[in-house]
Enzyme design. Structure first.
Site, PDB file in Angstrom:
ATOM      1  CG  ASP A 268      31.186  27.648  14.211  1.00 34.64           C
ATOM      2  OD1 ASP A 268      31.691  26.762  14.973  1.00 34.64           O
ATOM      3  OD2 ASP A 268      29.982  28.004  14.558  1.00 34.64           O
TER       4      ASP A 268
ATOM      5  CE1 TYR B  40      24.287  29.069  13.483  1.00 30.43           C
ATOM      6  CE2 TYR B  40      26.387  28.857  12.347  1.00 30.43           C
ATOM      7  CZ  TYR B  40      25.634  28.914  13.583  1.00 30.43           C
ATOM      8  OH  TYR B  40      26.290  29.023  14.717  1.00 30.43           O
TER       9      TYR B  40
ATOM     10  CE  LYS C 262      28.073  25.726  16.289  1.00 24.36           C
ATOM     11  NZ  LYS C 262      28.252  26.092  14.884  1.00 24.36           N
TER      12      LYS C 262
ATOM     13  CG  HIS D  86      23.078  24.792  17.265  1.00 21.23           C
ATOM     14  ND1 HIS D  86      22.920  24.715  16.027  1.00 21.23           N
ATOM     15  CD2 HIS D  86      23.504  25.894  18.024  1.00 21.23           C
ATOM     16  CE1 HIS D  86      23.263  26.124  15.821  1.00 21.23           C
ATOM     17  NE2 HIS D  86      23.540  26.625  16.857  1.00 21.23           N
TER      18      HIS D  86
END
Length: 319
Positions: free
Chosen positions: A47, A52, A81, A114
């Site tokens: 994921d 990130y 996302k 997101h």
């Protein structure tokens, strides 16, 4: 008895692994090796998100695992996302293509929005990851209706860039609204969910409409301590959880994951520790009693740790 290890998505019939590996806060330096090791130990879902900042490294780990014959691309489920700065209709495709390029992939198995929050666009050349803040250090929301973003997300399915699409950090009212106009309904909802935030009405609603749920932050405050959170007792150290863990001869982490899995929820724990990474994957092979499930659920205090309103009072999406 055979334990269920996947959830079948309503629209495509795709089988999504119930236990995946979350890449939030996995450092760039360790990410490639961590992904490689996780694949070696049996993880088949990763994921990720553009926000990130480690998708390139994650992709390198995956590419090495494929090259070494550990897996084929189709054996692995990759989720990413759309970040908040790509919600405008002319930006959505750029958002997914940026992530796909970093991963070195042609498609994602699942692509989520997101947050239901649109922010002013910042080019990745100027700032990456773009995060919440503009170049002036302030947050700049823009007026993009969610329907505009969703219509573009659906096109990603048409174009083969995403096999399945879904929502993240959305509550019932938004999910209800999306179903009024969706040509392709969301297949997965990813939300913060743990014994301090059990979200029972949301879980019930999603089951009713056939929307699979992935729970994040399964260990509650654990992930937020390093972000400066101080407050509730760590779930890992909570007497209720530790007592059930010792009775079942499992780790507190395994108990917390099992509690979610037994509700039919998918989980995406991360661990930078190899032994724990392996243990987390073993949370599918035992059962908690009904009483144990109830006593863990009774820890609920509606404690939400990931709330954009803490960054800017205008972002009250969970108000």
């Amino acid at each position: 008895m055979a334990h269920i290890t996947t959830v079948t998505l309503k629209r495509t019939g795709a089988k999504m692994p119930l236990v995946g590996f979350g890449l939030w806060k996995v450092t760039k330096e360790t990410c490639a090796q961590t992904v490689y090791n996780a694949i070696k130990e049996g993880y088949r879902l990763f994921d990720s998100a553009l926000d990130y900042g480690n998708e390139k490294e994650a992709g390198e780990g995956l590419a090495r695992a494929i090259k070494d014959g550990l897996v084929k691309r189709e054996d692995v489920w990759i989720t990413s996302k759309l970040w908040n700065t790509y919600h405008e209709k002319e930006r959505v495709e750029e958002g997914i293509k940026t992530s796909l390029k970093l991963w070195g992939l042609d498609y994602f198995d699942l692509y989520l929005v997101h947050f239901p929050i649109s922010l002013e666009y910042i080019s990745p050349e100027t700032k990456f990851p773009q995060e919440w803040w503009g170049l002036d250090g302030k947050i700049h929301p823009i007026n993009v209706p969610f329907q505009e973003t969703w219509a573009e997300i659906e096109k990603l399915v048409d174009n083969g860039l995403a096999k399945n699409i879904g929502l993240s950090n959305a509550q019932g009212s938004l999910i209800f609204d999306v179903h009024r106009y969706a040509r392709i309904e969301p297949q997965v909802l990813q939300v913060e969910l743990h014994p301090y935030l059990t979200q029972e009405p949301l879980v019930k609603y999603c089951k009713l409409i056939g929307l699979a749920i992935t729970a994040y932050s399964s260990f509650g405050p654990q992930s937020y301590v390093e972000l400066g959170y101080q407050g509730a007792t760590s779930l890992m150290e909570h007497d209720t959880v530790t007592a059930i863990a010792s009775k079942n001869q499992k780790t507190p982490a395994q108990i917390l994951l099992r509690w979610a899995l037994q509700q039919g929820l998918a989980v995406i724990p991360k661990s930078n520790n190899h032994e724990r990474l392996v243990q987390n994957l073993q949370s599918v092979d035992f059962e908690l009693s009904e009483d144990e499930m109830k006593s863990i659920s009774s820890l609920n205090k509606n404690l939400r740790l990931n709330d954009p309103v803490d960054l800017d009072p205008r972002l009250g999406i969970f108000a």
